[in-house]
Design a protein around this motif. Structure first.
Motif, PDB file in Angstrom:
ATOM      1  N   GLY A   1     -33.567 -74.943 -54.544  1.00 48.32           N
ATOM      2  CA  GLY A   1     -32.230 -75.493 -54.419  1.00 48.32           C
ATOM      3  C   GLY A   1     -31.137 -74.695 -55.098  1.00 48.32           C
ATOM      4  N   ASP A   2     -31.488 -73.615 -55.784  1.00 43.99           N
ATOM      5  CA  ASP A   2     -30.499 -72.758 -56.452  1.00 43.99           C
ATOM      6  C   ASP A   2     -30.013 -71.713 -55.451  1.00 43.99           C
ATOM      7  OD1 ASP A   2     -29.076 -70.889 -57.980  1.00 43.99           O
ATOM      8  OD2 ASP A   2     -30.424 -71.051 -59.710  1.00 43.99           O
ATOM      9  N   SER A   3     -28.779 -71.848 -54.998  1.00 47.31           N
ATOM     10  CA  SER A   3     -28.264 -70.982 -53.927  1.00 47.31           C
ATOM     11  C   SER A   3     -28.084 -69.533 -54.382  1.00 47.31           C
ATOM     12  CB  SER A   3     -26.935 -71.526 -53.402  1.00 47.31           C
ATOM     13  OG  SER A   3     -25.967 -71.540 -54.441  1.00 47.31           O
ATOM     14  N   ARG A   4     -28.170 -69.280 -55.687  1.00 47.03           N
ATOM     15  CA  ARG A   4     -28.049 -67.901 -56.183  1.00 47.03           C
ATOM     16  C   ARG A   4     -29.334 -67.111 -56.010  1.00 47.03           C
ATOM     17  NH1 ARG A   4     -26.703 -68.923 -62.287  1.00 47.03           N
ATOM     18  NH2 ARG A   4     -28.523 -70.261 -61.912  1.00 47.03           N
ATOM     19  N   VAL A   5     -30.421 -67.808 -55.655  1.00 44.69           N
ATOM     20  CA  VAL A   5     -31.748 -67.188 -55.601  1.00 44.69           C
ATOM     21  C   VAL A   5     -32.359 -67.424 -54.231  1.00 44.69           C
ATOM     22  CG1 VAL A   5     -34.068 -67.151 -56.608  1.00 44.69           C
ATOM     23  CG2 VAL A   5     -32.069 -67.565 -58.086  1.00 44.69           C
ATOM     24  N   LEU A   6     -32.867 -66.350 -53.622  1.00 41.76           N
ATOM     25  CA  LEU A   6     -33.687 -66.452 -52.409  1.00 41.76           C
ATOM     26  C   LEU A   6     -35.082 -66.000 -52.776  1.00 41.76           C
ATOM     27  CD1 LEU A   6     -33.807 -66.933 -49.285  1.00 41.76           C
ATOM     28  CD2 LEU A   6     -33.519 -64.447 -49.067  1.00 41.76           C
ATOM     29  N   MET A   7     -36.064 -66.886 -52.601  1.00 41.26           N
ATOM     30  CA  MET A   7     -37.459 -66.541 -52.902  1.00 41.26           C
ATOM     31  C   MET A   7     -38.234 -66.409 -51.601  1.00 41.26           C
ATOM     32  SD  MET A   7     -40.268 -68.497 -55.296  1.00 41.26           S
ATOM     33  CE  MET A   7     -41.976 -67.894 -55.392  1.00 41.26           C
ATOM     34  N   CYS A   8     -38.882 -65.257 -51.419  1.00 45.60           N
ATOM     35  CA  CYS A   8     -39.723 -64.997 -50.251  1.00 45.60           C
ATOM     36  C   CYS A   8     -41.158 -64.809 -50.730  1.00 45.60           C
ATOM     37  CB  CYS A   8     -39.265 -63.734 -49.526  1.00 45.60           C
ATOM     38  SG  CYS A   8     -37.598 -63.836 -48.840  1.00 45.60           S
ATOM     39  N   SER A   9     -42.072 -65.555 -50.142  1.00 45.47           N
ATOM     40  CA  SER A   9     -43.467 -65.411 -50.568  1.00 45.47           C
ATOM     41  C   SER A   9     -44.408 -65.629 -49.395  1.00 45.47           C
ATOM     42  CB  SER A   9     -43.795 -66.411 -51.685  1.00 45.47           C
ATOM     43  OG  SER A   9     -43.783 -67.746 -51.205  1.00 45.47           O
ATOM     44  N   PHE A  10     -45.580 -65.005 -49.508  1.00 44.20           N
ATOM     45  CA  PHE A  10     -46.705 -65.438 -48.675  1.00 44.20           C
ATOM     46  C   PHE A  10     -47.846 -65.782 -49.615  1.00 44.20           C
ATOM     47  CE2 PHE A  10     -47.805 -60.823 -48.787  1.00 44.20           C
ATOM     48  CZ  PHE A  10     -49.135 -60.900 -49.180  1.00 44.20           C
ATOM     49  N   PHE A  11     -48.750 -66.597 -49.126  1.00 44.68           N
ATOM     50  CA  PHE A  11     -49.871 -67.028 -49.954  1.00 44.68           C
ATOM     51  C   PHE A  11     -50.943 -67.605 -49.050  1.00 44.68           C
ATOM     52  CE2 PHE A  11     -46.393 -70.030 -49.831  1.00 44.68           C
ATOM     53  CZ  PHE A  11     -46.977 -71.195 -49.342  1.00 44.68           C
ATOM     54  N   GLN A  12     -52.195 -67.451 -49.472  1.00 46.15           N
ATOM     55  CA  GLN A  12     -53.300 -68.047 -48.730  1.00 46.15           C
ATOM     56  C   GLN A  12     -53.169 -69.569 -48.799  1.00 46.15           C
ATOM     57  OE1 GLN A  12     -57.217 -66.430 -49.627  1.00 46.15           O
ATOM     58  NE2 GLN A  12     -58.145 -68.437 -49.294  1.00 46.15           N
ATOM     59  N   HIS A  13     -53.401 -70.226 -47.648  1.00 41.78           N
ATOM     60  CA  HIS A  13     -53.277 -71.679 -47.591  1.00 41.78           C
ATOM     61  C   HIS A  13     -54.283 -72.245 -46.601  1.00 41.78           C
ATOM     62  CE1 HIS A  13     -51.356 -75.595 -47.813  1.00 41.78           C
ATOM     63  NE2 HIS A  13     -51.419 -75.646 -46.503  1.00 41.78           N
ATOM     64  N   PRO A  14     -54.972 -73.328 -46.960  1.00 41.25           N
ATOM     65  CA  PRO A  14     -54.897 -74.064 -48.223  1.00 41.25           C
ATOM     66  C   PRO A  14     -55.666 -73.344 -49.336  1.00 41.25           C
ATOM     67  CG  PRO A  14     -56.496 -75.089 -46.749  1.00 41.25           C
ATOM     68  CD  PRO A  14     -55.853 -73.988 -45.963  1.00 41.25           C
ATOM     69  N   PHE A  15     -55.108 -73.342 -50.515  1.00 41.32           N
ATOM     70  CA  PHE A  15     -55.675 -72.599 -51.638  1.00 41.32           C
ATOM     71  C   PHE A  15     -54.908 -72.991 -52.897  1.00 41.32           C
ATOM     72  CE2 PHE A  15     -56.963 -68.162 -53.327  1.00 41.32           C
ATOM     73  CZ  PHE A  15     -58.272 -68.545 -53.504  1.00 41.32           C
ATOM     74  N   TYR A  16     -55.509 -72.764 -54.053  1.00 43.33           N
ATOM     75  CA  TYR A  16     -54.843 -73.035 -55.324  1.00 43.33           C
ATOM     76  C   TYR A  16     -53.465 -72.379 -55.336  1.00 43.33           C
ATOM     77  CZ  TYR A  16     -53.988 -73.202 -60.349  1.00 43.33           C
ATOM     78  OH  TYR A  16     -53.430 -73.435 -61.575  1.00 43.33           O
ATOM     79  N   PRO A  17     -52.440 -73.051 -55.823  1.00 38.13           N
ATOM     80  CA  PRO A  17     -52.376 -74.395 -56.436  1.00 38.13           C
ATOM     81  C   PRO A  17     -52.021 -75.497 -55.437  1.00 38.13           C
ATOM     82  CG  PRO A  17     -50.320 -73.277 -56.831  1.00 38.13           C
ATOM     83  CD  PRO A  17     -51.163 -72.314 -56.044  1.00 38.13           C
ATOM     84  N   TYR A  18     -52.279 -75.243 -54.140  1.00 39.45           N
ATOM     85  CA  TYR A  18     -52.089 -76.249 -53.089  1.00 39.45           C
ATOM     86  C   TYR A  18     -50.640 -76.732 -53.005  1.00 39.45           C
ATOM     87  CZ  TYR A  18     -57.099 -75.952 -53.514  1.00 39.45           C
ATOM     88  OH  TYR A  18     -58.376 -75.459 -53.586  1.00 39.45           O
ATOM     89  N   THR A  19     -49.717 -75.791 -53.128  1.00 40.72           N
ATOM     90  CA  THR A  19     -48.293 -76.082 -53.039  1.00 40.72           C
ATOM     91  C   THR A  19     -47.655 -75.088 -52.073  1.00 40.72           C
ATOM     92  OG1 THR A  19     -47.877 -74.631 -54.938  1.00 40.72           O
ATOM     93  CG2 THR A  19     -48.129 -76.981 -55.396  1.00 40.72           C
ATOM     94  N   GLY A  20     -46.392 -75.316 -51.750  1.00 42.58           N
ATOM     95  CA  GLY A  20     -45.603 -74.345 -51.011  1.00 42.58           C
ATOM     96  C   GLY A  20     -45.517 -74.551 -49.516  1.00 42.58           C
ATOM     97  N   ALA A  21     -46.443 -75.321 -48.952  1.00 39.20           N
ATOM     98  CA  ALA A  21     -46.454 -75.453 -47.492  1.00 39.20           C
ATOM     99  C   ALA A  21     -45.632 -76.638 -47.001  1.00 39.20           C
ATOM    100  CB  ALA A  21     -47.893 -75.588 -46.991  1.00 39.20           C
ATOM    101  N   GLU A  22     -45.375 -77.595 -47.878  1.00 38.79           N
ATOM    102  CA  GLU A  22     -44.720 -78.836 -47.457  1.00 38.79           C
ATOM    103  C   GLU A  22     -43.256 -78.854 -47.894  1.00 38.79           C
ATOM    104  OE1 GLU A  22     -46.307 -81.041 -45.599  1.00 38.79           O
ATOM    105  OE2 GLU A  22     -48.165 -79.864 -45.691  1.00 38.79           O
ATOM    106  N   ASN A  23     -42.351 -78.909 -46.930  1.00 36.73           N
ATOM    107  CA  ASN A  23     -40.925 -79.143 -47.172  1.00 36.73           C
ATOM    108  C   ASN A  23     -40.306 -78.271 -48.268  1.00 36.73           C
ATOM    109  OD1 ASN A  23     -40.926 -81.358 -45.277  1.00 36.73           O
ATOM    110  ND2 ASN A  23     -41.981 -82.550 -46.850  1.00 36.73           N
ATOM    111  N   PRO A  24     -40.407 -76.964 -48.152  1.00 41.00           N
ATOM    112  CA  PRO A  24     -39.762 -76.127 -49.163  1.00 41.00           C
ATOM    113  C   PRO A  24     -38.237 -76.248 -49.092  1.00 41.00           C
ATOM    114  CG  PRO A  24     -40.547 -74.778 -47.342  1.00 41.00           C
ATOM    115  CD  PRO A  24     -41.064 -76.163 -47.108  1.00 41.00           C
ATOM    116  N   ALA A  25     -37.582 -75.973 -50.211  1.00 46.15           N
ATOM    117  CA  ALA A  25     -36.121 -76.000 -50.272  1.00 46.15           C
ATOM    118  C   ALA A  25     -35.543 -74.913 -49.366  1.00 46.15           C
ATOM    119  CB  ALA A  25     -35.658 -75.793 -51.712  1.00 46.15           C
ATOM    120  N   PRO A  26     -34.286 -75.025 -48.967  1.00 46.06           N
ATOM    121  CA  PRO A  26     -33.689 -74.059 -48.032  1.00 46.06           C
ATOM    122  C   PRO A  26     -33.682 -72.613 -48.540  1.00 46.06           C
ATOM    123  CG  PRO A  26     -32.309 -76.015 -48.211  1.00 46.06           C
ATOM    124  CD  PRO A  26     -33.357 -76.139 -49.263  1.00 46.06           C
TER     125      PRO A  26
END
Length: 308
Positions: free
Chosen positions: A177-202
């Motif tokens: 939600g911080d408009s000053r920051v754009l975060m781009c990532s890829f990650f194996q899913h489903p996998f630890y820590p089981y986050t990131g796939a559901e409803n990420p911020a814009p």
């Protein structure tokens, strides 16, 4: 291009037991490959990895979290944070210095001393949330450095690229939600820590990737999903959570990347930074646990950063 290489002997003193994959030998493997590849003389070593101050940490972490880590540090033996994350008597100082190295690299790159920098540090950081240590991480090195660039140096827009096999839940928690920051990532899913796939911020460009995916498919996803957003965002500096555990030889993940893929990703980052950010990149080591693959992949990353 001048690439700074930030490290410090204190990073070798933190260890979590002989069984643990996040071990001092990781940094020694990187050093061995730097020498074997003959690029050691082509990068500029810098051991100015000061201890991060409490004010530095508070830009990302809560006071309660900082106090908990400080008070949990044992005088001998190990203290457990979670089943996989332990402290020894040297962990507190190593964790402060890992965050401090990322800050020092940020200062050096913004001052023009280096065009870009790589921080060969441990403990890693991208799982550390504002109020929780987890996943081998105590303080979020890259998040602290990015906040430092925004709040101390006054930058308006920074990008964070995270290519670890595990989702950088801590970094996302710090900046969602911080408009000053754009975060781009890829990650194996489903996998630890089981986050990131559901409803990420814009401002989160998350690419959940299936196990056993190889490099060409990851490159295609980056080309389609990351690069247009990065060009649109026009970051003034790029920070990298550089995890190499998506390598096909790394048993802590199940993805199929090789050194050339990490080099290609780094070249895309460098192109974005060259176009919008005066080439300014600070990269910090996250995962990577097969020692040979880690060393070779870091060399590929450094070659691309330094354009050698």
């Amino acid at each position: 291009m001048t690439t700074g290489f930030f490290s410090h002997p204190d990073f070798l003193l933190h260890e979590m037991g002989e069984w643990h994959p996040e071990c001092p030998a990781r940094l020694q493997a990187i050093e061995d490959q730097l020498i074997a590849s003959r690029i050691d003389a082509l990068i500029e070593r810098d051991e100015s990895a000061p201890l991060a101050t409490e004010a530095d940490l508070l830009r990302v972490h809560t006071q309660a979290h900082i106090d908990f880590i400080r008070n949990t540090a044992p005088k001998e033996g190990y203290a457990s944070i979670d089943p996989d994350t332990l402290m020894n008597p040297h962990t507190w100082q190593a964790a402060l210095r890992a965050a401090g190295a990322a800050i020092a690299a940020t200062d050096a790159v913004l001052a023009g001393r280096y065009e870009n920098a790589f921080c060969s540090v441990r403990p890693p950081g991208h799982h550390a949330e504002p109020a929780r240590a987890m996943g081998f991480c105590f303080f979020n090195n890259i998040a602290i450095a990015a906040r430092h660039a925004l709040e101390v140096h006054g930058l308006q827009r920074v990008a964070i690229v995270d290519f670890d096999v595990h989702h950088g839940n801590g970094t996302e928690a710090a900046f969602a939600g911080d408009s000053r920051v754009l975060m781009c990532s890829f990650f194996q899913h489903p996998f630890y820590p089981y986050t990131g796939a559901e409803n990420p911020a814009p401002n989160m460009v998350n690419l959940p990737i299936a196990a056993r995916t190889k490099g060409m498919e990851v490159r295609e996803a980056i080309d389609i999903m990351w690069l247009p957003r990065l060009h649109e965002f026009k970051p003034e500096m790029v920070f990298v959570s550089a995890g190499f555990d998506a390598h096909r030889e790394d048993d802590l993940g199940n993805m199929g990347l090789v050194e050339d893929d990490f080099a290609w990703i780094t070249e895309q980052i460098r192109e974005i930074a060259g176009r919008y950010a005066k080439g300014r990149i600070v990269s910090s080591l996250e995962g990577g646990y097969n020692l040979s693959a880690l060393g070779r992949s870091v060399v590929a990353h450094l070659r691309a950063l330094a354009d050698i």
